[in-house]
Design an enzyme around this catalytic site. Structure first.
Site, PDB file in Angstrom:
ATOM      1  CE  LYS A 153      -3.904   1.880   2.387  1.00  0.00           C
ATOM      2  NZ  LYS A 153      -4.679   1.938   3.880  1.00  0.00           N
ATOM      3  CB  SER A 159      -8.226   0.862   5.695  1.00  0.00           C
ATOM      4  OG  SER A 159      -8.772   2.192   5.591  1.00  0.00           O
ATOM      5  CB  SER A 189      -8.154   3.583   2.804  1.00  0.00           C
ATOM      6  OG  SER A 189      -7.188   3.037   3.530  1.00  0.00           O
TER       7      SER A 189
END
Lengths: 482, 489
Positions: free
Chosen positions: B79, B178, B154
């Site tokens: 990420k 997330s 996210s």
């Protein structure tokens, strides 16, 4: 000022002399080239986390103990949020409602008494970086440069109660505070390097009034003298306003050293809202009582206790004891001279007068003295043993200062040994008496001063090496014989 | 080209038996990324050179006869809020659009140490603020099951990449759901570990007291392997736990016999789509068949979690994001003076959701409001933690839906932040309590994946992985990842 009483409180920031910064491993060295002691952590780069340097906690606790504070059992770090380009994260890691130490005091000598000044709190925090503007201010400059070397250097902030009543008291408090922090070896307290900084709060009230007046805060006080002068100026400014029936605005002012005035920095309406919040990156501190007790035991003798000992056990004057203990380095030097065999009074005299004078002249600190304590002790022994007179000793000391040689070597090389031998002295006495018949006559006519003149002549003749006591005795005998 | 969904174990076998080389595997994945990523937008940045270098290093180790870690040579996506040295780390934001960190996060160092192959950086909602990955300055990641739908956020990029098989596994971060939300929407497995289990050093902070890094993969076993690599105390993170780390793979096959599983009634009621509840209940029933004991429990303060989260997380964010001022790194928009420069930089380079949360956080911390908002939110947080503590006195794990519904269409909720915030209603309480939670797929509704989460006691990742592994076997979802549209490319 007669109608008004000053109420002063000080906020002192002191850099702790740990080797590395408070939340990373970077060096705290002063004077390195810009941005050489930095890493992602103290630069506040995205993703970094602070880790507390245990030495900072230790030093802060020591300061708390030396200032008679209660050491917290639970403490924590908070974020103080404000924007300034010398603060890379735009928040400062500090302590808000659970400082490491609270409720202390410090005894300060003022006038002819001792006054106890309350310490509200001591907390730990990180220092910010240093801005160098291309112009005079941040908004008027085409650009500014940032040096992050100082970012993350550990600080303690020591907040006093509003117990100080004059600029002199404020200065005395600061000097005592500096001495203590130096004594316990947690800070170098060099105001010129910014390792000791002071903000002052001051208000006026009518004598006898218990309620505080409205205060102003003075910043940019960069020396002891500036603290005293800034407070004097600000007290005068406030008095003029109050005498004219005006009202003091609660505001922050900056001391302008060159112009000798305080100028408005920001008013109450621009006071920061720091939006403190507990720093979620640092775990709360649980302070081990046993560790605190151990640190307490490790504290050295503090200036007040040391001074008392010098007066009571060594018979020194209050003044000498005060001068000797004002800095730990001086007191340590003095005690090294004693340890090498000198008597307290002689050593005190030489350290506070001759040595202090030379240091002052050459701008050196006592730890940089070219004459080590042991050599000064040797010199004092030579005086005590009457090998040289006190007067000659001053010359020898000057030579020791210049050459670094031992006193005995200088005396030997320059033939400065005191003449105590009766025959050579008797010869000189007789010579002087025969050369000054008028003075001898004056003596017999009752003029006591004549003796002094004759002794002086003998000293001149011996080039200062004659033992003055023996000369005096011998001369009187001879004169009375005659 | 099609690429089978190899598990980490299968790739390890292929490499060790020299049936393929790490370099060849890496090239295949890079090729797939080139083909598939334009549609899925899972990657913000790819690093072909870095990945190939890492892969060749694995091949040299193999040639030298060295033992390989299971993750060696296995292609991964990280990420984009996890710092990678010399590789752009944007946080999905324009303000860090050109930011190249001079250091790597501890988790990245750990992946590098076992010779993992990092293909690139995963798409995400800006600074982790979002539930759909639509708040990315680089455009939304698209759901491989239906590219008109969101991936969840996210950590949408890593979830979509694993679902589309353009990475074998990935690392995300979970502040309020997330990791679990995109895992659920994309039909993959994702774990949010206990707060403190995995070092946060190098994770760009959103809300520090809630953020936690965790893995994505196609199976529970692969997640367990990744957990073995990234877990453990880190002296650079004061909040990382000194607890010892078990082998998360060791007990995977122990089954669920005798385990007590709680089903919190607050997670199955109003606001949860009935078909989603039904799929989770059906999975629970299958676990009962395997010998688990399922009982209804209550977590009474659940309804306050979302409100408290939207005070605590923005409060921390307002402070954490203060550093992006254009002064010393990141992007800058010039202004007449420093204040104008910082204002322009922040108002133009932060997206709307980030600005909204910064303002919320600034407000709740302001003098006069702190007690009314922030302190009360912290009290609610303690109550929520208390709910879980009481529940875990009588059950070993808790099973609940991850998200109230399946993946929604891109653009469907962007005008209504409050509705969007409801996406995380089932995941947020877990972050507030700092607990571990594993999201696994448990079925399809409208042809889209539904996830369930297994919430455990602090540091009980091994237990929830064990339950998750059992559930995965009996639900039989693992195979249907092959049916994702992009995966079949």
């Amino acid at each position: 000022m007669n109608k008004w009483e000053m109420v002063i409180g000080l906020e002192v920031h002191s850099e702790l002399k740990t080797r590395s910064k408070i939340f990373c491993g970077c060096s705290t060295r002063f004077g390195s080239s810009p941005n050489s002691n930095i890493c992602p952590v103290c630069l506040g780069l995205p993703g970094v986390l602070p880790v507390l340097n245990q030495k900072v906690l230790e030093f802060a606790i020591k300061a708390g103990l030396a200032l008679n504070c209660r050491i917290a059992a639970h403490s924590k770090f908070d974020r103080k949020n404000y924007y300034y380009p010398d603060l890379p994260k735009n928040y400062q890691i500090s302590q808000y409602d659970l400082p490491i130490a609270e409720n202390g005091w410090l005894d300060v000598e003022v006038g002819d008494g001792i006054k106890r000044i309350g310490i509200t709190r001591i907390h730990m925090e990180e220092d910010a970086g240093k801005l160098v503007h291309a112009g005079s201010t941040i908004t008027s400059s085409s650009h500014s440069l940032v040096d992050y070397n100082r970012t993350g250097v550990p600080l303690i902030e020591i907040v006093s109660e509003p117990d100080l009543r004059s600029p002199e008291e404020a200065r005395a408090y600061l000097e005592k505070l500096k001495a203590i922090l130096e004594y316990i070896e947690v800070s170098d307290c060099k105001m010129e390097e910014g390792s000791l900084r002071c903000d002052a709060n001051i208000s006026l009230r009518r004598h006898g009034q218990t309620k505080f007046g409205i205060k102003t805060e003075i910043k940019n006080l960069t020396s002891f003298r500036a603290v005293q002068r800034g407070l004097e100026y600000e007290a005068g400014r406030q008095q003029t306003i109050l005498d004219e029936g005006g009202v003091i605005e609660q505001e922050t002012r900056s001391w302008d050293e060159e112009k000798g005035v305080t100028v408005l920095l920001r008013g109450k309406e621009h006071a920061h809202d720091y939006r403190y919040l507990p720093d979620p990156d640092l775990v709360p501190l649980e302070i081990d009582r046993q560790w605190v007790e151990e640190l307490k035991k490790q504290l050295p003798e503090l200036p007040s206790a040391r001074k008392q000992r010098y007066i009571e056990q060594m018979g020194l004057s209050d003044y000498d004891a005060g001068v000797l203990t004002a800095s730990r380095a001086t007191a340590d030097y003095f005690e090294q001279v004693l340890a090498a065999g000198a008597s307290p009074k002689g050593a005190a005299n030489w350290v506070t007068v001759e040595l202090a004078g030379k240091l002052n002249q050459s701008g050196l600190t006592i730890s940089q003295s070219p004459v080590p304590a042991a050599q000064l002790a040797q010199l004092l022994k030579l005086i005590d043993d009457r090998v040289i007179s006190g007067k000659i000793a001053k010359d020898v000391f000057a030579r020791m200062w210049q050459t670094g040689k031992e006193p005995e070597q200088i005396i030997r090389e320059e033939g400065l040994t005191q003449i105590s031998d009766d025959d050579s002295l008797r010869q000189m006495v007789e010579q002087v008496i025969s050369q000054h018949p008028q003075t001898v006559a004056d003596f017999h006519a009752g003029k006591e001063k004549a003796v002094g003149f004759l002794v002086g002549q003998i000293m001149k003749l011996s080039r200062g090496k004659a033992n003055p006591e023996i000369v005096n005795r011998m001369l009187r005998e001879k004169l009375l014989e005659g | 080209m099609t690429m089978p969904y190899y598990s980490i174990g299968e790739i390890h076998t292929l490499l060790v038996s020299r049936e393929t080389s790490a370099e060849a595997l890496c090239r295949d994945y890079l090729e797939r990324i080139e083909k598939i990523n334009p549609e899925i937008n899972a990657y913000i940045t790819t690093d072909p050179d870095g990945a190939l270098n890492a892969a060749r290093a694995v091949d040299r180790l193999l040639a030298a006869g060295e033992d390989l870690h299971p993750l060696a040579g296995v292609p991964a996506i990280i990420k984009d809020n996890i710092c990678t040295r010399m590789l752009r780390t944007t946080c999905g934001s324009r303000i860090l659009g050109q930011f190249v960190p001079p250091y790597s996060a501890t988790v990245v160092e750990r992946v590098n140490a076992v010779h993992g192959v990092i293909l690139g950086k995963g798409n995400m909602d800006e600074f982790g603020m979002g539930s759909s990955n639509e708040n990315s300055a680089f455009g939304p990641a698209r759901n491989p099951w239906d590219p008109t739908r969101v991936t969840g956020g996210s950590s949408g990029g890593p979830a979509a990449a694993v679902a589309a098989n353009i990475a074998v596994w990935g690392l995300g971060s979970d502040t309020g759901g997330s990791i679990r939300t995109p895992a659920s929407f994309c039909g993959v497995v994702g774990m949010k570990p206990t707060y403190g289990r995995v070092s946060r050093y190098g994770l760009v902070a959103y809300a520090s007291s809630l953020d936690q890094i965790g893995p994505f993969a196609a199976s529970v076993e692969d997640v367990a392997i990744a957990m073995n690599c990234i877990s453990g105390y880190d002296p650079a993170d004061s909040t990382s736990a000194r607890t010892s780390v078990p082998d998360f793979c060791a007990g995977l096959k122990k089954g669920v016999r005798g385990l007590k599983i709680g089903l919190p009634r607050e997670y199955f009621g109003e606001g949860i789509r009935p078909e989603v509840s039904a799929a989770v209940m059906a999975a629970a029933a299958k676990l009962s068949d395997q010998g688990a004991e399922c009982t209804e429990i209550s977590l009474p303060h659940t309804e306050y979690a979302l409100a408290a989260y939207y005070i605590i997380a923005p409060a921390e964010a307002s402070s954490n994001l203060a550093r992006y001022d254009g002064v010393s790194y990141g992007s800058r928009i010039d202004g007449d003076d420093i204040i104008a420069m910082s204002c322009k930089t922040r108002s133009r380079l932060f997206g709307m959701e980030v600005q909204r949360r910064i303002m919320l956080g600034t407000y709740v911390l302001s003098s006069g409001y702190y007690d009314a908002y922030y302190l009360r939110a912290l009290k609610i947080r303690r109550l929520i933690k208390g709910d879980f503590d009481r529940a875990f006195a009588s059950v070993d794990a808790i099973i609940a839906p991850v998200v109230p519904d399946v993946a929604f269409r891109i653009g469907e909720k962007t005008d209504d932040p409050l509705t969007m915030y409801m996406t995380d209603v089932c995941t947020i309480p877990v972050n507030m309590a700092g607990l571990p939670s594993l999201a696994i797929p448990c079925g399809l509704v409208d042809g889209l994946p539904v996830g369930l989460q297994i919430i455990g006691r602090p540091m009980a990742e091994a237990e929830i992985l064990q339950i998750g592994h059992c559930a995965e076997q009996i639900i039989g979802f693992a195979g249907i990842a092959n049916k994702t549209k992009a995966g079949a490319l």
